[in-house]
Design a protein around this motif. Structure first.
Motif, mmCIF file in Angstrom:
data_model
loop_
_atom_site.group_PDB
_atom_site.id
_atom_site.type_symbol
_atom_site.label_atom_id
_atom_site.label_comp_id
_atom_site.label_asym_id
_atom_site.label_seq_id
_atom_site.Cartn_x
_atom_site.Cartn_y
_atom_site.Cartn_z
ATOM 1 N N TYR A 27 -6.700 -4.994 10.605
ATOM 2 C CA TYR A 27 -7.784 -6.008 10.654
ATOM 3 C C TYR A 27 -7.427 -6.706 9.326
ATOM 4 O O TYR A 27 -7.676 -6.299 8.208
ATOM 5 C CB TYR A 27 -9.101 -5.396 10.438
ATOM 6 N N ARG A 28 -7.324 -8.138 9.568
ATOM 7 C CA ARG A 28 -6.907 -9.139 8.695
ATOM 8 C C ARG A 28 -8.103 -9.603 7.878
ATOM 9 O O ARG A 28 -9.237 -9.702 8.334
ATOM 10 C CB ARG A 28 -6.226 -10.146 9.358
ATOM 11 N N LYS A 30 -7.877 -12.293 5.692
ATOM 12 C CA LYS A 30 -8.111 -13.913 5.883
ATOM 13 C C LYS A 30 -8.299 -14.059 7.338
ATOM 14 O O LYS A 30 -7.535 -13.992 8.162
ATOM 15 C CB LYS A 30 -6.829 -14.591 5.241
ATOM 16 N N TRP A 34 -8.105 -8.740 14.266
ATOM 17 C CA TRP A 34 -7.282 -7.713 14.515
ATOM 18 C C TRP A 34 -5.923 -8.437 14.837
ATOM 19 O O TRP A 34 -5.911 -9.316 15.277
ATOM 20 C CB TRP A 34 -7.533 -6.849 15.557
ATOM 21 N N CYS A 35 -4.968 -7.739 14.231
ATOM 22 C CA CYS A 35 -3.534 -8.387 14.566
ATOM 23 C C CYS A 35 -2.404 -7.663 14.225
ATOM 24 O O CYS A 35 -2.690 -6.538 13.926
ATOM 25 C CB CYS A 35 -3.257 -9.778 13.598
ATOM 26 N N GLU A 54 8.074 -7.773 5.694
ATOM 27 C CA GLU A 54 6.673 -7.963 5.839
ATOM 28 C C GLU A 54 6.046 -6.546 6.142
ATOM 29 O O GLU A 54 5.246 -6.128 5.824
ATOM 30 C CB GLU A 54 6.381 -8.822 6.907
ATOM 31 N N GLU A 58 3.256 -4.873 4.209
ATOM 32 C CA GLU A 58 1.683 -4.900 4.947
ATOM 33 C C GLU A 58 1.593 -3.513 5.276
ATOM 34 O O GLU A 58 0.294 -3.109 5.405
ATOM 35 C CB GLU A 58 1.932 -5.693 6.094
ATOM 36 N N THR A 59 2.290 -2.694 5.447
ATOM 37 C CA THR A 59 2.378 -1.470 6.231
ATOM 38 C C THR A 59 2.942 -0.201 5.516
ATOM 39 O O THR A 59 2.564 0.975 5.852
ATOM 40 C CB THR A 59 2.805 -1.313 7.687
ATOM 41 N N LEU A 101 -1.781 0.340 4.091
ATOM 42 C CA LEU A 101 -2.086 -1.154 3.966
ATOM 43 C C LEU A 101 -2.113 -1.767 2.528
ATOM 44 O O LEU A 101 -2.501 -1.162 1.681
ATOM 45 C CB LEU A 101 -3.356 -1.294 4.683
ATOM 46 N N GLU A 104 -3.937 -7.402 2.218
ATOM 47 C CA GLU A 104 -4.159 -8.473 3.465
ATOM 48 C C GLU A 104 -4.966 -7.776 4.438
ATOM 49 O O GLU A 104 -5.547 -8.769 5.238
ATOM 50 C CB GLU A 104 -2.560 -8.896 3.815
ATOM 51 N N HIS A 105 -5.179 -6.545 4.557
ATOM 52 C CA HIS A 105 -5.660 -5.910 5.578
ATOM 53 C C HIS A 105 -6.830 -4.714 5.244
ATOM 54 O O HIS A 105 -6.576 -4.113 4.147
ATOM 55 C CB HIS A 105 -4.998 -5.462 6.512
ATOM 56 N N TYR A 108 -6.667 -0.212 9.941
ATOM 57 C CA TYR A 108 -5.584 -0.314 11.164
ATOM 58 C C TYR A 108 -6.007 0.785 12.116
ATOM 59 O O TYR A 108 -6.745 1.681 11.983
ATOM 60 C CB TYR A 108 -4.324 0.001 10.474
#
Length: 150
Positions: A27-28, A30, A34-35, A54, A58-59, A101, A104-105, A108
């Protein structure tokens, strides 16, 4: 004239979670949607190097098995009046892959195809997930699609 730009890449992570193949959605902050993983290519990077970076940022996932999805996300952005094209990669993760995360999120989920398609906001995401499921879950991709890391 509407320019076409390609300055970012995206990636879908797959892992066997409790015996069932699932894809990672986050879940973003900005935009509030969900992405999957995505990010901008930095100076001196290739697309595949960007998606590896990335995923780490991010993860917390260390990419060991990477494929090109042979899929381009594409969408029109009205503000800058451009069509953005985003090459997509697929990452096979070990079973029960952990996720850490960054800021940015906020959340998840490891999702089945049906669950992912319900969560996402854009038709292009649903089409991408159908493609990934067909060519990377229901069957294995060609070895020619594998990205040789190094």
């Amino acid at each position: 004239m509407i320019p076409i730009r390609c300055h970012a890449v995206a990636g879908v992570a797959l892992s066997e979670i409790d015996g069932q193949i699932k894809m990672l959605l986050m879940y973003r902050v900005k935009g509030g949607f969900w992405c999957h993983v995505a990010g901008t290519v930095e100076a001196g990077e290739t697309g595949w190097q960007t998606i590896i970076r990335e995923f780490g940022e991010e993860t917390g996932i260390t990419v060991c098995e990477l494929y090109t999805a042979h899929y381009l996300e594409q969408f029109y952005e009205s503000g800058p009046n451009v069509v953005t094209v985003v090459p997509v990669f697929v990452v096979y993760c070990p079973p029960n892959q952990g996720v850490q995360l960054n800021d940015e999120h906020t959340a998840y989920r490891w999702c089945t195809l049906a669950e992912a398609k319900v969560l996402v906001s854009f038709p292009g995401q649903q089409a991408l997930y159908d493609h990934v499921w067909r060519y990377f879950v229901e069957s294995r991709p060609s070895t020619l699609m594998r990205v040789v890391l190094g």
